[in-house]
Design a protein around this motif. Sequence first.
Motif, PDB file in Angstrom:
ATOM      1  N   VAL A  25      48.478 192.667  25.663  1.00 38.51           N
ATOM      2  CA  VAL A  25      49.237 191.416  25.733  1.00 38.51           C
ATOM      3  C   VAL A  25      48.864 190.638  26.988  1.00 38.51           C
ATOM      4  N   SER A  26      48.848 191.368  28.118  1.00 35.65           N
ATOM      5  CA  SER A  26      48.757 190.663  29.394  1.00 35.65           C
ATOM      6  C   SER A  26      47.341 190.205  29.707  1.00 35.65           C
ATOM      7  N   SER A  27      46.334 190.949  29.263  1.00 37.10           N
ATOM      8  CA  SER A  27      44.973 190.583  29.657  1.00 37.10           C
ATOM      9  C   SER A  27      44.139 190.069  28.490  1.00 37.10           C
ATOM     10  N   PHE A  28      44.113 190.836  27.395  1.00 39.20           N
ATOM     11  CA  PHE A  28      43.210 190.479  26.301  1.00 39.20           C
ATOM     12  C   PHE A  28      43.602 189.140  25.679  1.00 39.20           C
ATOM     13  N   LEU A  29      44.887 188.999  25.306  1.00 42.54           N
ATOM     14  CA  LEU A  29      45.322 187.771  24.642  1.00 42.54           C
ATOM     15  C   LEU A  29      45.184 186.570  25.575  1.00 42.54           C
ATOM     16  N   ILE A  30      45.498 186.762  26.860  1.00 39.16           N
ATOM     17  CA  ILE A  30      45.400 185.633  27.797  1.00 39.16           C
ATOM     18  C   ILE A  30      43.941 185.236  28.019  1.00 39.16           C
ATOM     19  N   THR A  31      43.051 186.235  28.067  1.00 44.75           N
ATOM     20  CA  THR A  31      41.626 185.908  28.189  1.00 44.75           C
ATOM     21  C   THR A  31      41.151 185.118  26.965  1.00 44.75           C
ATOM     22  N   LEU A  32      41.575 185.562  25.765  1.00 40.20           N
ATOM     23  CA  LEU A  32      41.201 184.844  24.548  1.00 40.20           C
ATOM     24  C   LEU A  32      41.668 183.393  24.610  1.00 40.20           C
ATOM     25  N   LEU A  33      42.936 183.220  24.970  1.00 38.74           N
ATOM     26  CA  LEU A  33      43.508 181.879  25.061  1.00 38.74           C
ATOM     27  C   LEU A  33      42.698 181.020  26.017  1.00 38.74           C
TER      28      LEU A  33
ATOM     29  N   LEU B 281      41.327 189.938  35.089  1.00 33.15           N
ATOM     30  CA  LEU B 281      42.712 190.044  34.622  1.00 33.15           C
ATOM     31  C   LEU B 281      43.157 191.495  34.548  1.00 33.15           C
ATOM     32  N   LEU B 282      42.307 192.338  33.958  1.00 36.26           N
ATOM     33  CA  LEU B 282      42.672 193.755  33.816  1.00 36.26           C
ATOM     34  C   LEU B 282      42.894 194.392  35.179  1.00 36.26           C
ATOM     35  N   GLY B 283      41.962 194.146  36.102  1.00 32.42           N
ATOM     36  CA  GLY B 283      42.045 194.781  37.417  1.00 32.42           C
ATOM     37  C   GLY B 283      43.349 194.445  38.125  1.00 32.42           C
ATOM     38  N   ASN B 284      43.789 193.185  38.001  1.00 27.47           N
ATOM     39  CA  ASN B 284      45.006 192.774  38.698  1.00 27.47           C
ATOM     40  C   ASN B 284      46.277 193.163  37.953  1.00 27.47           C
ATOM     41  N   THR B 285      46.310 192.925  36.636  1.00 29.15           N
ATOM     42  CA  THR B 285      47.539 193.248  35.902  1.00 29.15           C
ATOM     43  C   THR B 285      47.766 194.753  35.890  1.00 29.15           C
TER      44      THR B 285
ATOM     45  N   MET C 204      44.032 182.468  39.146  1.00 29.92           N
ATOM     46  CA  MET C 204      45.309 182.857  39.749  1.00 29.92           C
ATOM     47  C   MET C 204      46.457 182.677  38.764  1.00 29.92           C
ATOM     48  N   PHE C 205      46.482 181.546  38.077  1.00 31.40           N
ATOM     49  CA  PHE C 205      47.559 181.291  37.113  1.00 31.40           C
ATOM     50  C   PHE C 205      47.506 182.301  35.969  1.00 31.40           C
ATOM     51  N   MET C 206      46.286 182.589  35.510  1.00 29.40           N
ATOM     52  CA  MET C 206      46.165 183.560  34.426  1.00 29.40           C
ATOM     53  C   MET C 206      46.647 184.933  34.861  1.00 29.40           C
ATOM     54  N   ILE C 207      46.240 185.332  36.073  1.00 34.65           N
ATOM     55  CA  ILE C 207      46.616 186.667  36.550  1.00 34.65           C
ATOM     56  C   ILE C 207      48.136 186.772  36.712  1.00 34.65           C
ATOM     57  N   SER C 208      48.751 185.713  37.300  1.00 30.03           N
ATOM     58  CA  SER C 208      50.188 185.846  37.540  1.00 30.03           C
ATOM     59  C   SER C 208      50.950 185.856  36.229  1.00 30.03           C
ATOM     60  N   SER C 209      50.581 184.976  35.280  1.00 29.04           N
ATOM     61  CA  SER C 209      51.328 185.004  34.023  1.00 29.04           C
ATOM     62  C   SER C 209      51.024 186.287  33.252  1.00 29.04           C
ATOM     63  N   GLY C 210      49.777 186.734  33.304  1.00 26.45           N
ATOM     64  CA  GLY C 210      49.429 187.983  32.613  1.00 26.45           C
ATOM     65  C   GLY C 210      50.170 189.171  33.192  1.00 26.45           C
ATOM     66  N   THR C 211      50.195 189.256  34.522  1.00 30.63           N
ATOM     67  CA  THR C 211      50.911 190.371  35.152  1.00 30.63           C
ATOM     68  C   THR C 211      52.382 190.334  34.776  1.00 30.63           C
ATOM     69  N   GLY C 212      52.999 189.153  34.867  1.00 34.85           N
ATOM     70  CA  GLY C 212      54.410 189.020  34.532  1.00 34.85           C
ATOM     71  C   GLY C 212      54.690 189.485  33.113  1.00 34.85           C
TER      72      GLY C 212
ATOM     73  N   GLY D  69      52.864 191.394  31.197  1.00 35.70           N
ATOM     74  CA  GLY D  69      52.573 192.817  31.059  1.00 35.70           C
ATOM     75  C   GLY D  69      53.707 193.670  31.613  1.00 35.70           C
ATOM     76  N   VAL D  70      54.208 193.307  32.814  1.00 35.42           N
ATOM     77  CA  VAL D  70      55.284 194.107  33.417  1.00 35.42           C
ATOM     78  C   VAL D  70      56.548 193.991  32.564  1.00 35.42           C
ATOM     79  N   ILE D  71      56.866 192.771  32.108  1.00 32.89           N
ATOM     80  CA  ILE D  71      58.067 192.605  31.273  1.00 32.89           C
ATOM     81  C   ILE D  71      57.979 193.484  30.032  1.00 32.89           C
ATOM     82  N   SER D  72      56.828 193.466  29.349  1.00 29.89           N
ATOM     83  CA  SER D  72      56.753 194.224  28.100  1.00 29.89           C
ATOM     84  C   SER D  72      56.849 195.722  28.366  1.00 29.89           C
ATOM     85  N   VAL D  73      56.206 196.180  29.424  1.00 28.66           N
ATOM     86  CA  VAL D  73      56.227 197.610  29.685  1.00 28.66           C
ATOM     87  C   VAL D  73      57.630 198.061  30.137  1.00 28.66           C
ATOM     88  N   LEU D  74      58.334 197.225  30.902  1.00 28.41           N
ATOM     89  CA  LEU D  74      59.694 197.579  31.321  1.00 28.41           C
ATOM     90  C   LEU D  74      60.630 197.619  30.116  1.00 28.41           C
TER      91      LEU D  74
END
Lengths: 202, 264
Positions: free
Chosen positions: B103-111, B135-139, B227-235, B237-242
Amino acid sequence: MHTFQTKNLNFLHCHSISFKINVTEILGLSGASGSGKSRLLRALADLDEHEGDVFLDEINQQRQPPHQWRKKVALLSAETHWWFDTLGAHFSQQDSPAFSNDLNALGFSKKCMQWRVARLSSGEKQRFGLLRLLQNKPQVLLLDEPTANLDENNSRLFEKFVIQYLFNNKACAVWVGHDVQQLKRICTQRYLLENGELKHVD
Amino acid sequence: MLITLDALDLSMAALLVLLLGGLSAYMKLGVSQQLYIAAARTTVQLLLIGLVLKTLFASTSIIFILFISFIMISVAGWEILSRQQRKLKGWWGFGVSTGSLFVSSFLITLLCLFAVVQADPWYSPQYAIPLLGMLLGNTMTGIALGIDRLIQNAWQQRPQIEQRLMLGQTASEAISGLRREAMRAGMIPIMNSMAAAGLVSLPGMMTGQILAGAAPVEAVKYQILIMFMISSGTGLGVISVLWFISKRLFDERERLCFKQLLKE
């Protein structure tokens, strides 16, 4: 007419636990440390896995959403836990005269609400823990050695307060304790938990 | 003109890592072995990817590029699990961590590839692979921190959570404070990067582009995008995993229950 009853409750090494409590009654429960008294209370509040049925009137424990059940069948554990800095932050209805009366009945005043939780003694925690629990207006109180840290005088105040609550709210209670004199004084039926069985005490 | 590094330059840096490992062993901090393994891995992995990167970027096969992405996501998911102090149950844990990375990296990279970069073809590896990698490294860092914080706190604050349940709170209410803290922990690295960008740190990708001769403004635009991609992706990703983990922390009767989440 409220009744609280269990039929063939099994958990850990304890089996076939059955009893019935009527409105305003207190069931006294004693037994050696490790006999499963606290685990029984946890099973009644549905905090631990168990088999068998628990009923409040016609309501089956397993048919109720667990958080609603625990509001009606409220457990006061031997040790209470607090998360805000001040005592008052744990209470939502502090302004009612009824709440002031309850505080007075247990030997406190409204000023106590400003106390810091970190400085409470274990006896104070148990009494405030009861008041916090009663905010949900439970119909069954499960009390795990509630006066273990109180002196004789405050124990008596606590007993009187609980009995008054049961009468005013058509509630009943399970009281776990080691003090035989106390249990004789306040309970209508007494049981001993021994070797995984519940034995009636005359 | 690029200044080339010789073996002596690298061995000086390696000596520092060795010293840190020695110091950690002396102070019984327990990271020296992991540090040496990580240092060895970074050396081998970067050397290998350096050898094949030219071939990889020259590839035009979409199947091959998807295959590479799949490997990258699986490895990142595995790394999230190995960063945990309390080990999650095998396949379930792997499913949750790779799922959240998807969700956090693959889909955002595609977009980003379709809507923003619009390379031709859209899967051009010299854009797709580095974007996904960043994206993967940061998220992955954010998600690993978020999971670790949630589970450690739930473990330590078990009496408090159960006290809340006794007071008639729902499982979700009883754990809301822990979820908030875990979210914060997961977002700290990227928040730091965004706040410090340009003032404290010069992001590597942007600096590299400028050194390689790109116009500074163009490089900056790419960096902001990242930066925008990483922050939204991380957010996300963390939300879904929590969400998944806090569901799994309780059984169907809203009892706190670690045995369906953690290994014995």
